[in-house]
Design an enzyme around this catalytic site. Sequence first.
Site, PDB file in Angstrom:
ATOM      1  N   ASP A 162      -7.905   4.852  11.873  1.00  0.00           N
ATOM      2  CA  ASP A 162      -7.972   4.961  10.426  1.00  0.00           C
ATOM      3  C   ASP A 162      -7.232   6.244  10.068  1.00  0.00           C
ATOM      4  O   ASP A 162      -7.699   7.343  10.361  1.00  0.00           O
ATOM      5  CB  ASP A 162      -9.434   5.026   9.963  1.00  0.00           C
TER       6      ASP A 162
ATOM      7  N   THR B 131       8.502  -9.515   4.288  1.00  0.00           N
ATOM      8  CA  THR B 131       7.232  -9.470   5.000  1.00  0.00           C
ATOM      9  C   THR B 131       6.289 -10.521   4.412  1.00  0.00           C
ATOM     10  O   THR B 131       6.576 -11.142   3.387  1.00  0.00           O
ATOM     11  CB  THR B 131       6.590  -8.091   4.839  1.00  0.00           C
TER      12      THR B 131
ATOM     13  N   TYR C 160       2.967   4.900  -6.694  1.00  0.00           N
ATOM     14  CA  TYR C 160       3.983   4.453  -5.743  1.00  0.00           C
ATOM     15  C   TYR C 160       5.164   5.426  -5.737  1.00  0.00           C
ATOM     16  O   TYR C 160       5.646   5.839  -4.680  1.00  0.00           O
ATOM     17  CB  TYR C 160       4.441   3.046  -6.103  1.00  0.00           C
TER      18      TYR C 160
ATOM     19  N   LYS D 229       6.623   7.828  -2.557  1.00  0.00           N
ATOM     20  CA  LYS D 229       7.973   7.767  -2.008  1.00  0.00           C
ATOM     21  C   LYS D 229       8.717   9.088  -2.196  1.00  0.00           C
ATOM     22  O   LYS D 229       9.397   9.573  -1.289  1.00  0.00           O
ATOM     23  CB  LYS D 229       8.755   6.614  -2.645  1.00  0.00           C
TER      24      LYS D 229
END
Length: 287
Positions: free
Chosen positions: A70, A200, A165, A169
């Site tokens: 984890d 994916t 997000y 990045k």
Amino acid sequence: MKEPPPVAVVTGASRGAGRGIAIALGRHGCTVYVTGRSEKTGDHALPGTIGETAQAVTDAGGHGIAVRIDHADDAQVRALFMQVEQERGRLDILVNNACALHDDLTAPGDFWEKPIGIVDMLDVGLRSSYVASYYAASPMVARRHGLIIFTSASGAAHYSFGPAYGAHKAGVDKFAADMAVDLRPHGVAALSIWMGALLTDRLRMVIASDPVKYKDLEATTETPEFTGEAIWALYTDPALMDLSGQTVIGAEIGLRYGFADSNGRQPRSCRDTHQVAPRPQHPLILR
């Protein structure tokens, strides 16, 4: 004496980009430690486990080793790198790819209308990449050799799926730039690599959610293995240190080193398709 095969750690490699990167490194004979939380089918809504990826690495010609971790637990991460040191005595490549991607990340709505859990990618994604790099740096510095990679995307420089997000990045791009400053005197490189849209299972699910909106997306995708090939090309470049600190675009790495994707396509750079490019780091250094 023959040099032992390179040793890599690929985080978040149960599925998606991490799985593809691990398999590609396996094709080049690497020993790959595959990390993630999915040990058995059903641990995640999407298919894929660390054991399956490790076996795929071995089947590809390398040696895959599954380690359940984890990445929100710093002690588990530290234990991983201790295990690598004890078992292999070296670490050549770290690929920071683990990220807590929320299912509603791509759902319609503004950031305050989506679940607050989306921001978890700033823990497992941004912070976890720092922690893994922290523990990887010492063995690399000791051998004056190594490459730390951050998987990123053009959302670092333009709006994409919301502020969490984008911050993730942009953050890993900045990690690569600043870690490279500290690592350069020790012969260790750090880079961030912008991946294109990867075909994916998660992206297939997104396409299926709105086939009209995403009808042209699949034709522009990269395979997850393409980024792994880019990482290998960078790692084996004698001039790697000249690139250290940069954020590079995977599609342009393919052109630079003369390889295409496994599907036969040459992915197009976002610099060409959307006029988006990584932000250059200012050379000023304050200590």
